[in-house]
Design an enzyme around this catalytic site. Structure first.
Site, PDB file in Angstrom:
ATOM      1  N   ILE A   1      26.541 -31.819  12.074  1.00  0.00           N
ATOM      2  CA  ILE A   1      24.982 -31.859  12.671  1.00  0.00           C
ATOM      3  C   ILE A   1      24.428 -30.678  11.284  1.00  0.00           C
ATOM      4  CG2 ILE A   1      22.678 -31.188  13.835  1.00  0.00           C
ATOM      5  CD1 ILE A   1      24.502 -32.399  16.371  1.00  0.00           C
TER       6      ILE A   1
ATOM      7  N   GLU B   1      19.556  -9.769  22.619  1.00  0.00           N
ATOM      8  CA  GLU B   1      19.820 -10.586  21.904  1.00  0.00           C
ATOM      9  C   GLU B   1      19.797 -11.469  21.159  1.00  0.00           C
ATOM     10  OE1 GLU B   1      24.081 -11.728  20.358  1.00  0.00           O
ATOM     11  OE2 GLU B   1      23.440 -10.788  18.806  1.00  0.00           O
TER      12      GLU B   1
ATOM     13  N   SER C   1      29.754 -14.085  21.171  1.00  0.00           N
ATOM     14  CA  SER C   1      29.118 -13.324  22.479  1.00  0.00           C
ATOM     15  C   SER C   1      29.331 -12.350  22.972  1.00  0.00           C
ATOM     16  CB  SER C   1      28.388 -14.580  22.481  1.00  0.00           C
ATOM     17  OG  SER C   1      28.716 -15.421  24.001  1.00  0.00           O
ATOM     18  N   GLY C   2      29.187 -11.564  23.803  1.00  0.00           N
ATOM     19  CA  GLY C   2      29.754 -11.165  24.748  1.00  0.00           C
ATOM     20  C   GLY C   2      29.948 -11.405  26.083  1.00  0.00           C
TER      21      GLY C   2
ATOM     22  N   PRO D   1      32.965 -17.391  15.529  1.00  0.00           N
ATOM     23  CA  PRO D   1      31.827 -17.783  15.172  1.00  0.00           C
ATOM     24  C   PRO D   1      31.193 -19.069  14.277  1.00  0.00           C
ATOM     25  CG  PRO D   1      31.371 -15.247  14.620  1.00  0.00           C
ATOM     26  CD  PRO D   1      32.816 -16.059  14.289  1.00  0.00           C
ATOM     27  N   TRP D   2      29.510 -18.609  14.133  1.00  0.00           N
ATOM     28  CA  TRP D   2      29.443 -20.060  13.507  1.00  0.00           C
ATOM     29  C   TRP D   2      27.976 -19.141  12.485  1.00  0.00           C
ATOM     30  CZ3 TRP D   2      24.202 -19.057  14.047  1.00  0.00           C
ATOM     31  CH2 TRP D   2      23.114 -18.544  16.169  1.00  0.00           C
TER      32      TRP D   2
ATOM     33  N   LYS E   1      40.089 -20.454  15.190  1.00  0.00           N
ATOM     34  CA  LYS E   1      39.800 -21.486  15.919  1.00  0.00           C
ATOM     35  C   LYS E   1      38.564 -21.260  15.852  1.00  0.00           C
ATOM     36  CE  LYS E   1      37.362 -22.581  18.740  1.00  0.00           C
ATOM     37  NZ  LYS E   1      36.382 -23.355  18.676  1.00  0.00           N
ATOM     38  N   PRO E   2      37.530 -21.747  14.415  1.00  0.00           N
ATOM     39  CA  PRO E   2      36.841 -21.836  14.264  1.00  0.00           C
ATOM     40  C   PRO E   2      35.602 -22.554  14.726  1.00  0.00           C
ATOM     41  CG  PRO E   2      37.153 -23.262  12.526  1.00  0.00           C
ATOM     42  CD  PRO E   2      38.930 -23.121  13.718  1.00  0.00           C
TER      43      PRO E   2
ATOM     44  N   GLU F   1      34.428  -8.464  18.166  1.00  0.00           N
ATOM     45  CA  GLU F   1      33.344  -7.821  18.088  1.00  0.00           C
ATOM     46  C   GLU F   1      32.351  -8.535  18.368  1.00  0.00           C
ATOM     47  OE1 GLU F   1      35.436  -6.827  13.834  1.00  0.00           O
ATOM     48  OE2 GLU F   1      33.608  -7.353  13.705  1.00  0.00           O
ATOM     49  N   LEU F   2      31.073  -7.724  19.066  1.00  0.00           N
ATOM     50  CA  LEU F   2      30.163  -8.618  19.584  1.00  0.00           C
ATOM     51  C   LEU F   2      29.004  -8.461  19.282  1.00  0.00           C
ATOM     52  CD1 LEU F   2      31.981  -8.047  23.581  1.00  0.00           C
ATOM     53  CD2 LEU F   2      32.243  -9.596  22.286  1.00  0.00           C
TER      54      LEU F   2
ATOM     55  N   GLU G   1      32.505 -24.580  16.729  1.00  0.00           N
ATOM     56  CA  GLU G   1      31.964 -25.817  16.657  1.00  0.00           C
ATOM     57  C   GLU G   1      30.709 -26.478  15.912  1.00  0.00           C
ATOM     58  OE1 GLU G   1      32.579 -24.194  19.305  1.00  0.00           O
ATOM     59  OE2 GLU G   1      31.143 -24.703  21.067  1.00  0.00           O
TER      60      GLU G   1
ATOM     61  N   CYS H   1      24.903  -9.987  13.684  1.00  0.00           N
ATOM     62  CA  CYS H   1      25.097  -8.872  14.864  1.00  0.00           C
ATOM     63  C   CYS H   1      24.186  -7.902  14.453  1.00  0.00           C
ATOM     64  CB  CYS H   1      26.723  -9.108  14.508  1.00  0.00           C
ATOM     65  SG  CYS H   1      27.473  -8.788  12.829  1.00  0.00           S
TER      66      CYS H   1
HETATM   67  N1  LIG Z   1      29.918  -7.425  16.089  1.00  0.00           N
HETATM   68  C1  LIG Z   1      30.201  -8.663  14.980  1.00  0.00           C
HETATM   69  O1  LIG Z   1      30.370  -8.547  13.844  1.00  0.00           O
HETATM   70  C2  LIG Z   1      29.544 -10.270  15.082  1.00  0.00           C
HETATM   71  C3  LIG Z   1      29.816 -11.243  13.601  1.00  0.00           C
HETATM   72  C4  LIG Z   1      28.817 -12.592  13.843  1.00  0.00           C
HETATM   73  C5  LIG Z   1      28.561 -12.542  15.292  1.00  0.00           C
HETATM   74  N2  LIG Z   1      28.449 -12.063  16.403  1.00  0.00           N
HETATM   75  C6  LIG Z   1      27.798 -12.721  17.730  1.00  0.00           C
HETATM   76  O2  LIG Z   1      28.297 -13.255  17.636  1.00  0.00           O
HETATM   77  C7  LIG Z   1      27.469 -14.488  18.477  1.00  0.00           C
HETATM   78  C8  LIG Z   1      27.181 -15.273  18.217  1.00  0.00           C
HETATM   79  O3  LIG Z   1      27.916 -16.685  17.784  1.00  0.00           O
HETATM   80  P1  LIG Z   1      28.269 -17.245  18.762  1.00  0.00           P
HETATM   81  O4  LIG Z   1      27.291 -18.144  19.482  1.00  0.00           O
HETATM   82  O5  LIG Z   1      29.472 -19.158  18.095  1.00  0.00           O
HETATM   83  O6  LIG Z   1      29.266 -17.279  20.034  1.00  0.00           O
HETATM   84  P2  LIG Z   1      30.111 -17.896  21.222  1.00  0.00           P
HETATM   85  O7  LIG Z   1      30.625 -16.668  22.295  1.00  0.00           O
HETATM   86  O8  LIG Z   1      29.249 -18.719  21.556  1.00  0.00           O
HETATM   87  O9  LIG Z   1      31.086 -18.346  20.187  1.00  0.00           O
HETATM   88  C9  LIG Z   1      32.387 -17.486  19.949  1.00  0.00           C
HETATM   89  C10 LIG Z   1      33.446 -18.330  19.520  1.00  0.00           C
HETATM   90  O10 LIG Z   1      34.109 -18.552  20.609  1.00  0.00           O
HETATM   91  C11 LIG Z   1      34.439 -20.143  20.763  1.00  0.00           C
HETATM   92  N3  LIG Z   1      34.222 -20.142  22.868  1.00  0.00           N
HETATM   93  C12 LIG Z   1      33.427 -20.500  22.996  1.00  0.00           C
HETATM   94  N4  LIG Z   1      33.945 -19.862  24.528  1.00  0.00           N
HETATM   95  C13 LIG Z   1      35.477 -19.442  24.562  1.00  0.00           C
HETATM   96  C14 LIG Z   1      36.442 -19.941  25.249  1.00  0.00           C
HETATM   97  N5  LIG Z   1      35.688 -19.661  27.204  1.00  0.00           N
HETATM   98  N6  LIG Z   1      37.347 -19.587  25.541  1.00  0.00           N
HETATM   99  C15 LIG Z   1      38.511 -19.113  23.990  1.00  0.00           C
HETATM  100  N7  LIG Z   1      36.508 -19.437  23.411  1.00  0.00           N
HETATM  101  C16 LIG Z   1      35.665 -19.451  23.423  1.00  0.00           C
HETATM  102  C17 LIG Z   1      33.817 -20.905  20.117  1.00  0.00           C
HETATM  103  O11 LIG Z   1      33.852 -22.194  20.192  1.00  0.00           O
HETATM  104  C18 LIG Z   1      33.452 -20.132  19.220  1.00  0.00           C
HETATM  105  O12 LIG Z   1      34.082 -20.528  18.156  1.00  0.00           O
HETATM  106  C19 LIG Z   1      26.366 -13.501  18.502  1.00  0.00           C
HETATM  107  O13 LIG Z   1      26.397 -12.839  20.132  1.00  0.00           O
HETATM  108  C20 LIG Z   1      26.879 -12.700  17.729  1.00  0.00           C
HETATM  109  O14 LIG Z   1      25.793 -10.968  17.486  1.00  0.00           O
HETATM  110  C21 LIG Z   1      29.713 -10.959  16.060  1.00  0.00           C
HETATM  111  N1  LIG Z   2      27.693  -9.132   6.415  1.00  0.00           N
HETATM  112  C1  LIG Z   2      28.620  -9.655   7.717  1.00  0.00           C
HETATM  113  C2  LIG Z   2      27.964  -9.816   8.465  1.00  0.00           C
HETATM  114  C3  LIG Z   2      28.545  -9.747   9.819  1.00  0.00           C
HETATM  115  C4  LIG Z   2      27.872 -10.244  11.301  1.00  0.00           C
HETATM  116  O1  LIG Z   2      27.202 -10.987  12.257  1.00  0.00           O
HETATM  117 NA    NA Z   3      26.524 -27.978  12.149  1.00  0.00          NA
END
Ligand SMILES: NC(=O)c1ccc[n+]([C@@H]2O[C@H](COP(=O)([O-])OP(=O)(O)OC[C@H]3O[C@@H](n4cnc5c(N)ncnc54)[C@H](O)[C@@H]3O)[C@@H](O)[C@H]2O)c1
Ligand SMILES: NCCCC=O
Ligand code: NA
Length: 419
Positions: free
Chosen positions: A31, A394, A239-240, A160-161, A185-186, A260-261, A188, A295
């Site tokens: 999407i 967050e 995410s956490g 994450p995305w 596994k990026p 990395e959360l 979705e 993040c």
């Molecule tokens: N610390 C860092 O460097 C950093 C960088 C970027 C994003 N983030 C954090 O990421 C979050 C946003 O990203 P998001 O919404 O994609 O996070 P998310 O936790 O929803 O998903 C991250 C990944 O985990 C996968 N996933 C989801 N459930 C799972 C499960 N049960 N088992 C295994 N894998 C699973 C998802 O498909 C995705 O690929 C925010 O909290 C952000 O702060 C942190």
């Molecule tokens: N510049 C990349 C920062 C990563 C966290 O979301």
């Molecule tokens: Na998309």
């Protein structure tokens, strides 16, 4: 001017150096968050595909063309990937914006970072060769002792995305540099550019199984990867709550994890600042870059009481001028959030803040001029106290909350008031 008609490649899973239809043949729609339209689809991997990718990865580390390579040989592959990313930069950046809603300017910068990261780890891979077998002096003639540096094995990388390709290659590049076999596994919600990384690996002839790319849903594709007995380590960014699930799954097998959360970072502005405009610019960059989906976003402004009113005036003036538009528009400064789910989540945080007694100083709604797309105005929230959700949780959207302080001690206490 961006080419909005870049075709969205229809890919399969990238496993063992080739494109492979998922065993269950399911696909997930892509999407575009700026239009809410379905623009393509990605394959949805399940546990069966994870098994096949793990087998391909184990074979790769047992084979000479990957398992016995030197760092210098692997560096050549990393540099070839970097060059291809730069060659395809414009298409990759457009695809990243179409998929995630990032401004084209930011997506293009990400692609430079992606190439730079592969180059960085290529340097480290080369440097590894001379450190591979480091002698240790035990003051004994009976023993020769070395520190051997060896790849860990098969590593699962779950990402994450918000920086779809960049967050992925922050893990892929070091894993390949070390000589591991990696399974990515990026998210979705934005997988297109990660699949294009598969095409790049195919084009440069990366040995089969050194990197596999499994798109799919978290529980269905990420879950089996995290709990797979033949995956030696999981590296996760996200995410956490998901991090906690992954750590739990890995703990069953005493498997190492890197997590990395999320964050709720502060930006602190003192009254001895020379230039309020520069502080305002950094404050806005910290929370509105990438539509606040970072993040390390500085989502809590902590400003000294004596300058608070003047500083907020500056922030307001600038915030009102932020151009919110389709991310492919050349001068777009704020695109949509990534998905319908994220849009609902961000608006809920704002309405909860209102219910708890905070003031929406600016924004808080969908911009009037955009009828479609997951757009949220840049939002500034005042009259916040430390027990409010908006102070503690967050948001991962363009939402800044503000508190004032009198003394440095108070500022530090507020800054550190985060889990
Ligand atoms: N610390 C860092 O460097 C950093 C960088 C970027 C994003 N983030 C954090 O990421 C979050 C946003 O990203 P998001 O919404 O994609 O996070 P998310 O936790 O929803 O998903 C991250 C990944 O985990 C996968 N996933 C989801 N459930 C799972 C499960 N049960 N088992 C295994 N894998 C699973 C998802 O498909 C995705 O690929 C925010 O909290 C952000 O702060 C942190
Ligand atoms: N510049 C990349 C920062 C990563 C966290 O979301
Ligand atoms: Na998309």
């Amino acid at each position: 001017m961006a080419n909005r008609n870049v075709p969205i490649p229809r890919r399969q899973l990238y496993i063992g150096g080739e494109w492979r239809e998922p065993v269950k043949k399911n696909r997930i729609p892509i999407i575009n968050p700026a239009t809410e339209e379905i623009i393509g689809d990605i394959p949805a991997a399940t546990a069966e595909d994870v098994d096949i990718a793990v087998e391909a990865a184990r074979k790769a580390i047992a084979r000479d063309d990957w398992g016995s390579t030197t760092g210098a040989q692997r560096a050549k592959y990393l540099r070839a990937i970097a060059a291809k990313v730069l060659e395809k930069k414009s298409v990759l950046a457009t695809l990243e914006s179409l998929d995630s809603g990032k401004t084209l300017f930011e997506s293009a910068a990400d692609m430079d970072d992606v190439a730079g990261c592969f180059e960085y780890y290529a340097d480290l891979a080369e440097a590894l060769d001379s450190r591979r077998k480091t002698p240790v002096n035990l003051n004994s003639d009976s023993f020769k002792t070395y520190v051997l540096r060896e790849p860990l094995g098969v590593v699962g990388l779950i990402t994450p995305w918000n920086y779809p390709l960049l967050m992925a290659i922050w893990k892929v590049a070091p894993a390949l540099a070390a000589g591991c076999a990696a399974i990515l596994k990026p998210s979705e919600l934005a997988s297109i550019t990660c699949l294009e990384l598969g095409e790049i690996c195919r084009e440069i002839g990366l040995p089969s199984g050194a990197l596999s790319i499994l798109t799919g849903l978290g529980p269905e594709a990420g879950g089996p990867l995290a709990s797979h007995p033949h995956v030696d380590k999981i590296s996760f960014t996200g995410s956490g709550p998901t991090g906690s699930k992954i750590m739990t799954a890995a703990a069953q097998l005493v498997k190492p994890v890197s997590l990395e959360l999320g964050g709720k970072s502060p930006i602190v502005v003192f009254d001895d600042i020379d230039n309020l405009d520069i502080a305002a610019e950094w404050t806005l960059f910290g929370i509105f870059a990438n539509t606040g989906q970072v993040c390390s976003a500085t989502s809590r402004l902590i400003v000294q009481e004596s300058i608070a009113s003047a500083f907020l005036d500056r922030l307001l003036k600038w915030t009102k001028n932020i151009k919110i538009s389709d991310p492919l528009d050349e001068d777009c400064k704020l695109g949509p959030v990534v998905s319908a789910g994220q849009y609902e989540k961000v608006l809920k945080f704002i309405s909860n803040a209102k219910s708890e007694g905070a003031t929406i100083l600016y924004g808080g709604e969908r911009p009037q001029h955009l009828k479609k797309g997951y757009y949220v105005q840049p939002t500034i929230i005042t009259d916040v106290n430390t027990s409010m959700e908006i102070w503690k949780e967050e948001v991962f959207g363009p939402v800044l909350c503000v508190k004032t302080f009198k003394t440095e001690e108070e500022a530090i206490e507020l800054a550190n008031d985060t889990k």
